[in-house]
Design a protein around this motif. Sequence first.
Motif, mmCIF file in Angstrom:
data_model
loop_
_atom_site.group_PDB
_atom_site.id
_atom_site.type_symbol
_atom_site.label_atom_id
_atom_site.label_comp_id
_atom_site.label_asym_id
_atom_site.label_seq_id
_atom_site.Cartn_x
_atom_site.Cartn_y
_atom_site.Cartn_z
ATOM 1 N N PRO A 1 1.860 25.784 33.545
ATOM 2 C CA PRO A 1 3.070 24.949 33.459
ATOM 3 C C PRO A 1 2.710 23.512 33.832
ATOM 4 C CG PRO A 1 3.154 26.408 35.376
ATOM 5 C CD PRO A 1 1.931 26.782 34.593
ATOM 6 N N GLU A 2 3.468 22.564 33.306
ATOM 7 C CA GLU A 2 3.174 21.145 33.512
ATOM 8 C C GLU A 2 3.075 20.791 34.996
ATOM 9 O OE1 GLU A 2 2.150 19.123 31.202
ATOM 10 O OE2 GLU A 2 1.967 17.431 32.584
ATOM 11 N N SER A 3 3.844 21.491 35.841
ATOM 12 C CA SER A 3 3.819 21.181 37.277
ATOM 13 C C SER A 3 2.458 21.506 37.917
ATOM 14 C CB SER A 3 4.931 21.946 38.002
ATOM 15 O OG SER A 3 4.731 23.342 37.868
ATOM 16 N N LEU A 4 1.649 22.335 37.276
ATOM 17 C CA LEU A 4 0.334 22.694 37.821
ATOM 18 C C LEU A 4 -0.825 21.965 37.143
ATOM 19 C CD1 LEU A 4 0.706 26.559 38.314
ATOM 20 C CD2 LEU A 4 0.799 24.746 40.042
ATOM 21 N N VAL A 5 -0.557 21.300 36.033
ATOM 22 C CA VAL A 5 -1.638 20.668 35.270
ATOM 23 C C VAL A 5 -2.357 19.607 36.108
ATOM 24 C CG1 VAL A 5 -2.108 19.122 33.328
ATOM 25 C CG2 VAL A 5 -0.750 21.189 32.990
ATOM 26 N N LYS A 6 -1.605 18.688 36.709
ATOM 27 C CA LYS A 6 -2.254 17.623 37.492
ATOM 28 C C LYS A 6 -2.951 18.163 38.731
ATOM 29 C CE LYS A 6 -0.150 13.246 36.263
ATOM 30 N NZ LYS A 6 0.647 12.116 36.726
ATOM 31 N N PRO A 7 -2.296 19.014 39.536
ATOM 32 C CA PRO A 7 -3.015 19.528 40.707
ATOM 33 C C PRO A 7 -4.321 20.238 40.336
ATOM 34 C CG PRO A 7 -0.677 20.022 40.915
ATOM 35 C CD PRO A 7 -0.901 19.452 39.531
ATOM 36 N N VAL A 8 -4.304 21.044 39.300
ATOM 37 C CA VAL A 8 -5.521 21.753 38.895
ATOM 38 C C VAL A 8 -6.539 20.768 38.331
ATOM 39 C CG1 VAL A 8 -6.466 23.447 37.271
ATOM 40 C CG2 VAL A 8 -4.372 23.967 38.533
ATOM 41 N N GLY A 9 -6.081 19.882 37.456
ATOM 42 C CA GLY A 9 -6.990 18.915 36.840
ATOM 43 C C GLY A 9 -7.624 17.973 37.849
ATOM 44 N N TYR A 10 -6.867 17.579 38.851
ATOM 45 C CA TYR A 10 -7.395 16.655 39.863
ATOM 46 C C TYR A 10 -8.285 17.388 40.872
ATOM 47 C CZ TYR A 10 -4.629 12.611 38.385
ATOM 48 O OH TYR A 10 -4.120 11.552 37.679
ATOM 49 N N ALA A 11 -7.974 18.632 41.188
ATOM 50 C CA ALA A 11 -8.720 19.368 42.216
ATOM 51 C C ALA A 11 -10.004 19.999 41.675
ATOM 52 C CB ALA A 11 -7.835 20.463 42.811
ATOM 53 N N LEU A 12 -9.993 20.390 40.420
ATOM 54 C CA LEU A 12 -11.137 21.118 39.860
ATOM 55 C C LEU A 12 -12.468 20.381 40.013
ATOM 56 C CD1 LEU A 12 -12.031 23.687 38.435
ATOM 57 C CD2 LEU A 12 -11.495 22.587 36.253
ATOM 58 N N PRO A 13 -12.547 19.076 39.719
ATOM 59 C CA PRO A 13 -13.842 18.401 39.886
ATOM 60 C C PRO A 13 -14.344 18.438 41.333
ATOM 61 C CG PRO A 13 -12.362 17.044 38.585
ATOM 62 C CD PRO A 13 -11.564 18.190 39.111
ATOM 63 N N PHE A 14 -13.429 18.327 42.289
ATOM 64 C CA PHE A 14 -13.835 18.363 43.699
ATOM 65 C C PHE A 14 -14.314 19.762 44.083
ATOM 66 C CE2 PHE A 14 -11.092 14.660 43.461
ATOM 67 C CZ PHE A 14 -11.877 13.718 44.106
ATOM 68 N N LEU A 15 -13.657 20.790 43.564
ATOM 69 C CA LEU A 15 -14.117 22.159 43.804
ATOM 70 C C LEU A 15 -15.513 22.358 43.226
ATOM 71 C CD1 LEU A 15 -13.749 25.117 44.684
ATOM 72 C CD2 LEU A 15 -12.584 25.524 42.491
ATOM 73 N N GLU A 16 -15.735 21.866 42.015
ATOM 74 C CA GLU A 16 -17.052 22.026 41.378
ATOM 75 C C GLU A 16 -18.142 21.298 42.173
ATOM 76 O OE1 GLU A 16 -15.563 22.596 36.756
ATOM 77 O OE2 GLU A 16 -15.899 20.569 37.519
ATOM 78 N N VAL A 17 -17.843 20.098 42.654
ATOM 79 C CA VAL A 17 -18.824 19.346 43.452
ATOM 80 C C VAL A 17 -19.082 20.081 44.778
ATOM 81 C CG1 VAL A 17 -19.245 17.197 44.705
ATOM 82 C CG2 VAL A 17 -18.397 17.126 42.361
ATOM 83 N N ALA A 18 -18.029 20.616 45.390
ATOM 84 C CA ALA A 18 -18.202 21.357 46.644
ATOM 85 C C ALA A 18 -19.098 22.581 46.425
ATOM 86 C CB ALA A 18 -16.846 21.780 47.200
ATOM 87 N N LEU A 19 -18.885 23.291 45.330
ATOM 88 C CA LEU A 19 -19.738 24.451 45.007
ATOM 89 C C LEU A 19 -21.183 23.994 44.828
ATOM 90 C CD1 LEU A 19 -17.425 26.373 42.495
ATOM 91 C CD2 LEU A 19 -17.895 26.968 44.881
ATOM 92 N N ALA A 20 -21.366 22.860 44.152
ATOM 93 C CA ALA A 20 -22.718 22.336 43.926
ATOM 94 C C ALA A 20 -23.410 22.019 45.254
ATOM 95 C CB ALA A 20 -22.661 21.085 43.046
ATOM 96 N N VAL A 21 -22.704 21.367 46.150
ATOM 97 C CA VAL A 21 -23.307 20.993 47.434
ATOM 98 C C VAL A 21 -23.660 22.234 48.247
ATOM 99 C CG1 VAL A 21 -22.832 19.854 49.639
ATOM 100 C CG2 VAL A 21 -22.216 18.718 47.498
ATOM 101 N N LEU A 22 -22.739 23.202 48.297
ATOM 102 C CA LEU A 22 -23.007 24.430 49.050
ATOM 103 C C LEU A 22 -24.193 25.196 48.468
ATOM 104 C CD1 LEU A 22 -19.339 25.560 49.742
ATOM 105 C CD2 LEU A 22 -21.011 24.733 51.425
#
Length: 178
Positions: free
Chosen positions: A71-92
């Motif tokens: 739903p549109e209400s989740l698009v921005k939170p997911v889109g904005y958070a996903l790159p940070f999650l991916e970088v965190a996984l990379a660092v770990l």
Amino acid sequence: MAGQQDAPSHPHTATRPVGGALRRVADGPAGEWIGTVVRLALAVVWGWAGLAKISDPAEAAQAVRAYEILPESLVKPVGYALPFLEVALAVLLLIGLGVRVVAVVSALLLLTFIAGITSAWVRGISIDCGCFGGGGTVDASQTEYLQEILRDTGFLLLAAWLVYRPRTRLSADAWLAA
């Protein structure tokens, strides 16, 4: 017959279980080095994906929107958070901290990506996956769903290796366990 013993089998003719050699490699010292290469390779993938999107989170949100799943209400939170999650996984993964947990999260994320790409393909939506930046609607001739699914399946196999065999060399986990 009582007292009769089985003749010892000759080492070159003895039947070995299928996959025995692979299991010995995976469980032996070589397995830790293989795991190290796998861990670092997956770190590069997550780092590349996250860093490609982190400078333009609005574009990452547009890529999420293109899937037409959330739903549109989740698009921005997911889109904005996903790159940070991916970088965190990379660092770990790079430092080797919590490798099994990071591998499980990686596997779940990759399964989500595979399901999303498959869903877009089945519904006839023409998008670029946005996996490494960009993303959004494209011409039907520009879709690469099969390649993207196969690529992510390969990354999923890397994550599965680390779930099975999280002990690696040059890792914080090994240093903390010593």
